[in-house]
Design a protein around this motif. Structure first.
Motif, PDB file in Angstrom:
ATOM      1  N   ARG A  73     -20.130  42.490 -32.578  1.00 29.18           N
ATOM      2  CA  ARG A  73     -21.065  42.004 -32.101  1.00 29.18           C
ATOM      3  C   ARG A  73     -22.050  43.065 -31.335  1.00 29.18           C
ATOM      4  N   LYS A  74     -21.355  43.878 -31.083  1.00 24.70           N
ATOM      5  CA  LYS A  74     -22.700  43.986 -29.993  1.00 24.70           C
ATOM      6  C   LYS A  74     -20.959  45.643 -28.893  1.00 24.70           C
ATOM      7  N   HIS A  76     -21.476  48.522 -26.463  1.00 30.52           N
ATOM      8  CA  HIS A  76     -22.702  48.465 -25.181  1.00 30.52           C
ATOM      9  C   HIS A  76     -22.849  50.853 -24.923  1.00 30.52           C
ATOM     10  N   LEU A  88     -16.209  47.617 -20.189  1.00 27.65           N
ATOM     11  CA  LEU A  88     -16.707  47.009 -21.530  1.00 27.65           C
ATOM     12  C   LEU A  88     -17.337  47.943 -22.289  1.00 27.65           C
ATOM     13  N   GLU A  91     -17.609  44.888 -28.529  1.00 26.99           N
ATOM     14  CA  GLU A  91     -17.339  43.122 -28.232  1.00 26.99           C
ATOM     15  C   GLU A  91     -17.130  42.498 -29.726  1.00 26.99           C
ATOM     16  N   PRO A  94     -15.639  36.911 -31.975  1.00 28.58           N
ATOM     17  CA  PRO A  94     -13.808  36.448 -31.618  1.00 28.58           C
ATOM     18  C   PRO A  94     -13.503  34.539 -32.525  1.00 28.58           C
ATOM     19  N   TYR A 183      -7.821  41.373 -27.705  1.00 27.05           N
ATOM     20  CA  TYR A 183      -8.825  42.911 -28.033  1.00 27.05           C
ATOM     21  C   TYR A 183      -9.633  42.773 -28.754  1.00 27.05           C
ATOM     22  N   THR A 184     -10.957  40.995 -28.719  1.00 29.97           N
ATOM     23  CA  THR A 184     -11.624  41.233 -29.042  1.00 29.97           C
ATOM     24  C   THR A 184     -12.765  42.146 -28.599  1.00 29.97           C
ATOM     25  N   ARG A 185     -11.744  42.294 -27.243  1.00 33.38           N
ATOM     26  CA  ARG A 185     -12.907  42.386 -26.151  1.00 33.38           C
ATOM     27  C   ARG A 185     -12.090  43.825 -25.701  1.00 33.38           C
ATOM     28  N   TYR A 187     -12.019  47.698 -23.562  1.00 37.24           N
ATOM     29  CA  TYR A 187     -12.571  48.552 -23.044  1.00 37.24           C
ATOM     30  C   TYR A 187     -12.354  50.086 -22.875  1.00 37.24           C
TER      31      TYR A 187
END
Length: 390
Positions: A73-74, A76, A88, A91, A94, A183-185, A187
């Motif tokens: 999705r993104k 960063h 982060l 993404e 989710p 895990y969808t975010r 870091y």
């Protein structure tokens, strides 16, 4: 017509005799050293070293992958961004993980409801069994009815144990689904610089087959030189040895280091890389001819970020060195049976050739250290004497 005066006649005679005298002197005086090709003994610094080519890589880096499947999705960060640990980075959509998590919660609620129903059945079975025991004490029931009540009580207890186990299993699965949602975010696992980005926003990842790599984070200081040393020279390189290297972009700048490690196994040839290990680019094979290269690792500080990954380096492993010593070109010396004894032809100012025995020290393959036998400024003959004549 006037006759020349006696003084003028004497001057003319003297001028005529100058070329004749010069020619006679040239015939009598020995020739100088100008007719020979010579080199001089000079004073300077010299070092004996092993040279090799290498490539710069970050000493510490980590490849960041995706443990969850889905569409990105993104993102960063970009290549070159400096990130901190815990920042982060990416993404992933989710939706699938949230739906799976909700299904797990509903499943647990359903199992808990069935467990409550089974507990009620168990309580009823306990009452039936107790009643049968009371009747049996008064001889008012059959033994068969008592056994049936006992079996029903045990069956209801077993179903309770089964539902409790299913709930624990579902809760463990729920924790796994919660972790997968996390895990969808993605870091940053460490602080450093983003040096590679292999994914794009909108790309779909499938973590079920393999872990997709998204980006690489590296610390650009210290850097490591991966030097490739030939089989013929590797015996002269030792851990802890002083070394330095240059780069194409660094001009005359030198980076100093020491040998950290020598990898014991050379990289495998191309036809063996499928069995694991090594880069095939570092070993060449053509028929019976084969060049074996061993990897030597050196670390260097890169506080000013002048060094970048994948830079080509020329590495010099210093075996020995001497400062401000007499040196002579190797081309002007002839070897003898003794390794540190050489012979030099010294040309005097009048052209006389003197043969001298020279004791030598370390060499850099172009010049050699002179320990005895020569003095600073001596002119040494290069090549045979008869080939340098006038």
């Amino acid at each position: 017509m006037k006759r020349p005066r006696p003084a003028r006649r004497a001057l003319l005679a003297a001028l005529c005799l100058i070329p004749v005298a010069a020619y006679a002197a040239w015939q009598i005086l020995p020739p100088g050293r100008d007719k020979y090709a010579t080199v001089q003994v000079t004073r300077g610094d010299i070092e004996s070293s092993v040279t090799a080519l290498g490539t710069l890589q970050p000493r510490r880096y980590v490849d960041v992958g995706a443990q969850a499947s889905g569409q990105i999705r993104k993102i960063h960060v970009e290549v070159g961004d400096v990130v901190r640990e815990g920042q982060l980075l990416v993404e992933i959509d989710p939706s699938t993980q949230k739906a799976k998590l909700d299904a797990g919660r509903f499943s647990i609620e359903n199992l808990k409801a069935q467990l409550q129903e089974q507990k009620a059945q168990h309580e009823l079975a306990q009452q039936k069994y107790q009643r049968q025991q009371n009747l049996a004490a008064g001889g008012a029931t059959r033994e068969e009815d008592v056994q049936t009540a006992r079996a029903e009580l045990k069956a209801t207890q077993a179903r309770i144990d089964m539902f409790q186990a299913q709930i624990r299993q579902a809760e463990a699965s729920l924790r796994s689904d919660q972790a997968e949602l996390g895990y969808t975010r993605i870091y940053a696992p460490m602080a450093g610089t983003v040096v590679a980005l292999d994914a794009r926003e909108g790309q779909t990842l499938n973590a079920q087959q393999q872990t997709p790599l998204i980006l690489r984070i590296a610390r650009l200081s210290p850097m490591t030189v991966w030097a490739e040393v030939s089989e013929a020279d590797i015996g002269h390189v030792k851990p802890g040895m002083t070394a330095y290297f240059t780069t194409l972009s660094g001009g005359h700048r030198r980076w100093s280091s020491t040998v950290r490690q020598i990898l014991p196994v050379p990289p495998k040839p191309l036809d063996q890389t499928s069995q694991g290990g090594g880069s095939p680019a570092n070993t060449s094979k053509s028929g019976s001819a084969r060049v074996v290269l061993y990897t030597v690792l050196l670390d260097v500080d890169n506080a000013d970020n002048a060094l970048m990954a994948e830079m080509t380096t020329q590495v010099f492993f210093v075996a020995s060195q001497a400062k401000d010593v007499l040196t002579a070109p190797l081309a002007a010396l002839q070897g003898t049976a003794t390794a540190d004894r050489q012979t030099a032809q010294v040309i005097a100012a009048n052209g006389e050739i003197q043969s001298r025995e020279v004791r030598t020290g370390i060499s850099d393959r172009l010049r050699v250290q002179v320990l005895e036998g020569l003095s600073e400024g001596d002119h040494l003959l290069v090549g045979p004497a008869d080939s340098n004549g006038g």
